[in-house]
Scaffold this motif. Sequence first.
Motif, mmCIF file in Angstrom:
data_model
loop_
_atom_site.group_PDB
_atom_site.id
_atom_site.type_symbol
_atom_site.label_atom_id
_atom_site.label_comp_id
_atom_site.label_asym_id
_atom_site.label_seq_id
_atom_site.Cartn_x
_atom_site.Cartn_y
_atom_site.Cartn_z
ATOM 1 N N SER A 211 -34.095 30.296 56.470
ATOM 2 C CA SER A 211 -33.487 29.640 55.325
ATOM 3 C C SER A 211 -31.970 29.667 55.468
ATOM 4 O O SER A 211 -31.415 30.361 56.311
ATOM 5 C CB SER A 211 -33.897 30.350 54.029
ATOM 6 N N THR A 214 -30.383 33.132 55.193
ATOM 7 C CA THR A 214 -30.964 34.180 56.021
ATOM 8 C C THR A 214 -30.394 34.038 57.419
ATOM 9 O O THR A 214 -30.294 32.946 57.941
ATOM 10 C CB THR A 214 -32.495 34.061 56.070
ATOM 11 N N ASN A 220 -38.126 36.387 56.219
ATOM 12 C CA ASN A 220 -38.310 36.458 54.768
ATOM 13 C C ASN A 220 -37.267 37.373 54.143
ATOM 14 O O ASN A 220 -37.579 38.268 53.365
ATOM 15 C CB ASN A 220 -39.721 36.934 54.422
ATOM 16 N N GLU A 221 -36.006 37.145 54.531
ATOM 17 C CA GLU A 221 -34.878 37.929 54.017
ATOM 18 C C GLU A 221 -35.089 39.426 54.226
ATOM 19 O O GLU A 221 -34.849 40.246 53.350
ATOM 20 C CB GLU A 221 -34.620 37.588 52.558
ATOM 21 N N ASN A 246 -39.064 32.482 52.448
ATOM 22 C CA ASN A 246 -37.927 31.604 52.162
ATOM 23 C C ASN A 246 -37.666 30.780 53.405
ATOM 24 O O ASN A 246 -37.385 31.329 54.464
ATOM 25 C CB ASN A 246 -36.694 32.425 51.780
ATOM 26 N N GLY A 250 -36.763 26.105 50.751
ATOM 27 C CA GLY A 250 -36.601 27.022 49.636
ATOM 28 C C GLY A 250 -37.671 28.087 49.591
ATOM 29 O O GLY A 250 -38.419 28.289 50.547
ATOM 30 N N ARG A 251 -37.751 28.781 48.464
ATOM 31 C CA ARG A 251 -38.709 29.876 48.298
ATOM 32 C C ARG A 251 -40.136 29.311 48.227
ATOM 33 O O ARG A 251 -40.351 28.223 47.706
ATOM 34 C CB ARG A 251 -38.387 30.672 47.039
ATOM 35 N N GLN A 314 -43.234 30.042 42.822
ATOM 36 C CA GLN A 314 -42.591 30.104 44.135
ATOM 37 C C GLN A 314 -41.555 31.227 44.149
ATOM 38 O O GLN A 314 -40.560 31.178 43.424
ATOM 39 C CB GLN A 314 -41.941 28.770 44.455
ATOM 40 N N SER A 316 -39.637 34.556 46.768
ATOM 41 C CA SER A 316 -39.324 35.015 48.125
ATOM 42 C C SER A 316 -38.952 36.485 48.107
ATOM 43 O O SER A 316 -38.868 37.116 47.062
ATOM 44 C CB SER A 316 -38.165 34.197 48.709
ATOM 45 N N HIS A 317 -38.697 37.030 49.285
ATOM 46 C CA HIS A 317 -38.415 38.441 49.576
ATOM 47 C C HIS A 317 -39.162 39.392 48.642
ATOM 48 O O HIS A 317 -38.614 40.287 48.049
ATOM 49 C CB HIS A 317 -36.925 38.756 49.650
ATOM 50 N N CYS A 339 -37.419 34.595 42.009
ATOM 51 C CA CYS A 339 -37.587 33.159 41.808
ATOM 52 C C CYS A 339 -36.300 32.547 41.277
ATOM 53 O O CYS A 339 -35.461 33.235 40.683
ATOM 54 C CB CYS A 339 -38.740 32.869 40.853
ATOM 55 N N ASP A 340 -36.143 31.257 41.492
ATOM 56 C CA ASP A 340 -34.964 30.536 41.020
ATOM 57 C C ASP A 340 -35.093 30.204 39.533
ATOM 58 O O ASP A 340 -36.191 30.040 39.001
ATOM 59 C CB ASP A 340 -34.782 29.240 41.810
#
Length: 777
Positions: A211, A214, A220-221, A246, A250-251, A314, A316-317, A339-340
């Motif tokens: 990403s 990253t 995945n971070e 990610n 995006g995630r 959705q 990540s990490h 999440c965002d």
Amino acid sequence: MKKLVVKMVLGCAVLGSFQEVQAQDPLSFKTDFTLGDMGGWPSHRSRAFVADFNNDGLMDMYLNGTSENKGWSSRGVLVKNLGDRQFEGVYDAIFENDTTYNKVYSKDTIWIDKDNNEYELQDSIFDGKVVMDTVVNETFVGMANGLPRTAFGQGSQPIDFNNDGLVDFIILNTGGNDTGTSQGYVLVINKGNWQFEVLEDSLLATIGGLSSNTSGDKFNENTPYGSLVTGDYDKDGFTDVLLCGNGPAGRYTMLLRNVNGDHFEEARVFNPLPFDEEPTKMGLFEETEGGIDPDTGLEVDGEYTEVPTKRPKQMSHGSVVFIDLDGDGWLDIVTTGYCDGRDNMTATGVEQGGNQIRFYHNLQNGEFQDVTNSPSLIEAASQVLDAYGMTKDGTVADVFRAWGCEEGITVAVDFDQDGRTDLMQLGTQGCSNGWGGQRDLKQANCLRNISDGDGFRLEEIPTDITPAAMASCYRFIWVDLNGDDYPDYMTNGWTSKVNPATGEAAGWGRFVDLSDNSTTYNTYFFNDESNEVFGGYLAKSEPSVNNFGDFDNDNNMELLTSDYTGSPDNGRNDQQVISWNNSGVEFTAPNEIGEITATAEKGRVLVKWEASEMNNGNDAMFNVYIQNKETGAMRMVVPANIETGKQLSYAMFGCYVNTGNEDGEASYLFDKLPMGEYIVGVQAVNYAYQATAWNTTEVTVSESDYDGVASQAVARGMQVVVNGDAIVVTSVDDMQVNVYNMQGAEVASGMTNKTIIVNGKGVFVVKAGGKAVKIVK
């Protein structure tokens, strides 16, 4: 069924201080630097994937990474376990040769104009012929046995993708690092006879990749452990994959359905919370097209509709978990991560992003329902928030505040060994993500499963496990090391726990939490980069990577380290180290299970058995299989040897079956079975992966609407097994086989399921029945 936590005495008390433990702790490891030499390709940036690839009862390895000692080249190295602590490395590669011929000119020249340095080269002549210089350029094609070149590979999981009884695996490849590959997921199929195939899956190929935020060697971070798990969520007999991460888009959190052992497809089967109860609708509901605000001229997002995307939240990490929370025999899902959010929505207001946790109930029809807003979960979360003096409002946001977790790992394990699978969390909790309130950033949470008929219920119980942010980095190890039937933990990260050797908060460090019972753990810190008990090489700094495996069949786990010293140590920069476990701790397998029964319904078989106990008096885990007696088609919860019961690899503990109820009886449901006669087997397993022999019974399915997949050959189509110059093309049909070189010339022919000799090395195309497969040999 015993409900008490039993503390097992090992004969020597395990004390909290490292200095005190040295004299009394029964564990003892001896570092052996010869693994890289025996493997034949010493390298770093590699986490060994450990499995019994040929079902001979000995754990082998796949090693990846980069070798400075070999000119910064990389290989996918197969390390065969020969027994008696000896190994044989196989790293033969295939190269394509590009040959060019250049004239060799004579040293004698004809000068045209010496003042202007002009001359004419003359051909070198020998025996009346022009002398030519041959230049051969080698291009790496692949490993002769089909293994890929990857880097690191933390978090990789075993999976029998095609149900052929051989352990396959998914590598979380960080890419780069002179491997010539990009970051992503690599599915490796074990074809038998020490041959492998990277299955080029179109869906997997679209998911990975670094990403924008990253960098370097991170996946995945930098939280790979727990970001991928396996399990058969729809009970069609093929193991599915759940993952988060990610990527360039995006995630993502995705459920990949295994379609007949042939390929993956994204399963969009998640029903969201009610529209008016969902605080972060992004990705969960379809949106109208955005545009330009006529008043400000600024770009604005679209509005949400109430049409669900059928995807999970959705994130990540974080972690993804398959877990049977309510004991109904179907795998539910728990996801955590970051999440965002969105702060410019017009109709629905601001959406708060940050750390979340989501609970999805398996509806047994191929779909899931988000139940994170259930009153029982909100009530349990509010008790945690009260204890920390955090804000609560009686909504689903309370659950996020209590257990939203990132930069760590959330795993499934029967922590108190009462037959119900619990959740354990190491990482950063939901504190600074805007949900309100504050709890210690670095947490180790035990969420005890007390679910009942009214829904999922959890209660948080205290534990002495070291709280750590970034616990999902390089060293997450999770296995019983001291024979007390409780899993021990080894990791690194940021912790506020006090190191008893220094009397100060440990900060960033490496540590082992050794179990004394289910909630009491003694911590061993490695901040001084040495430890005589666990082996000094476990404590090296990044990018060293650790794993484990029982390589001499004494039930004591060895510890593996791949490291780069930066300066030659024993003549090497690249270190692949095995620390032999010389502790001699006596491990005791669980009691064999009692009588089992198998009851057939339409396309289903319900297996029940009398649960057995481990040596500490608490419930064991269980592995189950069913096999069609006529076709040989096999379904098994965790890959294991069908004859001996020995586990073929080290799956996450949440992959196994627990009793899930209070009456001492365990059960498992096989669904979507074709008609036929079946053998059913059940075995008990402990946390050192010791397993009992299979207890079997037979059952007949006389009615079914499901045809199923009869065998691997039907599921995967044509397969090519390469063994030196001999190849065998397997197929359910007898067909003509033709083999061509890359210039299109036919070099061999024969029939499917018969040995065909193909001389020479290089790349060949095998054709049969209108299909073509490229091989290297």
